[in-house]
Design a protein around this motif. Structure first.
Motif, short mmCIF file in Angstrom:
data_model
loop_
_atom_site.label_atom_id
_atom_site.label_comp_id
_atom_site.label_asym_id
_atom_site.label_seq_id
_atom_site.Cartn_x
_atom_site.Cartn_y
_atom_site.Cartn_z
N ASP A 280 0.81 -1.20 0.00
CA ASP A 280 0.00 0.00 0.00
C ASP A 280 0.85 1.27 0.00
O ASP A 280 0.45 2.28 -0.56
CB ASP A 280 -0.93 0.01 1.20
N TYR A 281 2.02 1.20 0.63
CA TYR A 281 2.86 2.40 0.69
C TYR A 281 3.40 2.78 -0.68
O TYR A 281 3.71 3.95 -0.92
CB TYR A 281 4.00 2.20 1.69
N GLU A 282 3.50 1.82 -1.58
CA GLU A 282 3.96 2.11 -2.94
C GLU A 282 2.83 2.68 -3.79
O GLU A 282 3.09 3.37 -4.76
CB GLU A 282 4.51 0.84 -3.58
N ARG A 283 1.59 2.38 -3.43
CA ARG A 283 0.45 2.77 -4.26
C ARG A 283 -0.27 4.02 -3.78
O ARG A 283 -0.93 4.69 -4.56
CB ARG A 283 -0.55 1.62 -4.31
N PHE A 284 -0.20 4.33 -2.49
CA PHE A 284 -1.04 5.40 -1.94
C PHE A 284 -0.21 6.46 -1.22
O PHE A 284 0.76 6.15 -0.55
CB PHE A 284 -2.06 4.82 -0.96
N ASP A 285 -0.65 7.69 -1.36
CA ASP A 285 -0.01 8.82 -0.67
C ASP A 285 -0.54 8.99 0.74
O ASP A 285 0.12 9.59 1.59
CB ASP A 285 -0.23 10.11 -1.45
N HIS A 286 -1.76 8.51 0.98
CA HIS A 286 -2.41 8.67 2.28
C HIS A 286 -2.99 7.32 2.71
O HIS A 286 -3.67 6.67 1.93
CB HIS A 286 -3.54 9.70 2.21
N ILE A 287 -2.74 6.96 3.94
CA ILE A 287 -3.32 5.75 4.52
C ILE A 287 -4.04 6.19 5.79
O ILE A 287 -3.41 6.61 6.77
CB ILE A 287 -2.23 4.70 4.82
N LEU A 288 -5.37 6.15 5.73
CA LEU A 288 -6.20 6.62 6.82
C LEU A 288 -6.75 5.41 7.57
O LEU A 288 -7.32 4.51 6.97
CB LEU A 288 -7.34 7.48 6.28
N VAL A 289 -6.59 5.42 8.87
CA VAL A 289 -7.04 4.31 9.70
C VAL A 289 -8.09 4.80 10.69
O VAL A 289 -8.21 6.00 10.94
CB VAL A 289 -5.85 3.64 10.43
N MET A 290 -8.85 3.84 11.26
CA MET A 290 -10.00 4.24 12.06
C MET A 290 -9.82 4.10 13.56
O MET A 290 -10.63 4.62 14.31
CB MET A 290 -11.23 3.47 11.59
N ASP A 291 -8.77 3.41 14.01
CA ASP A 291 -8.58 3.31 15.46
C ASP A 291 -7.10 3.14 15.78
O ASP A 291 -6.26 3.00 14.89
CB ASP A 291 -9.42 2.20 16.07
N GLN A 292 -6.80 3.16 17.05
CA GLN A 292 -5.42 3.13 17.51
C GLN A 292 -4.70 1.84 17.13
O GLN A 292 -3.53 1.86 16.76
CB GLN A 292 -5.37 3.34 19.04
N LYS A 293 -5.39 0.71 17.20
CA LYS A 293 -4.78 -0.57 16.85
C LYS A 293 -4.41 -0.60 15.37
O LYS A 293 -3.32 -1.04 15.01
CB LYS A 293 -5.74 -1.72 17.19
N ASN A 294 -5.31 -0.12 14.50
CA ASN A 294 -4.99 -0.04 13.08
C ASN A 294 -3.81 0.90 12.82
O ASN A 294 -2.98 0.64 11.96
CB ASN A 294 -6.19 0.44 12.26
N LEU A 295 -3.74 1.98 13.58
CA LEU A 295 -2.64 2.92 13.45
C LEU A 295 -1.32 2.23 13.80
O LEU A 295 -0.33 2.35 13.06
CB LEU A 295 -2.86 4.13 14.36
N GLU A 296 -1.32 1.49 14.89
CA GLU A 296 -0.11 0.77 15.30
C GLU A 296 0.32 -0.24 14.24
O GLU A 296 1.50 -0.35 13.92
CB GLU A 296 -0.35 0.07 16.64
#
Length: 80
Positions: free
Chosen positions: A1-17
């Protein structure tokens, strides 16, 4: 995903980690943000709660919350 997207938006703290754990370097880490950061409302929740085990009104609340978050993201990245 880091190669394909400029923004990665997550919905909670666990997803962020998790997303940050897969990031390689500062540039990739800077792409990851909690979507709630973009919610312009003064009394906003800090995460998007998973409504899976809830009632219909929980799904409605999450939909509304994400609407405000996405609207805020668009205004920040594509101001008119």
């Amino acid at each position: 995903d880091y190669e394909r997207f400029d923004h990665i938006l997550v919905m909670d703290q666990k997803n962020l980690e998790y997303a940050l754990a897969f990031a390689v370097g500062e540039e990739e880490r800077n792409r990851v943000q909690l979507i709630t950061r973009f919610d312009p409302r003064p009394r906003k929740p800090s995460i998007v709660a998973d409504p899976y085990w809830g009632e219909l009104n929980d799904f409605v609340a999450v939909t509304e919350q994400l609407f405000f978050c996405c609207e805020g993201w668009l205004k920040e990245h594509y101001p008119s």
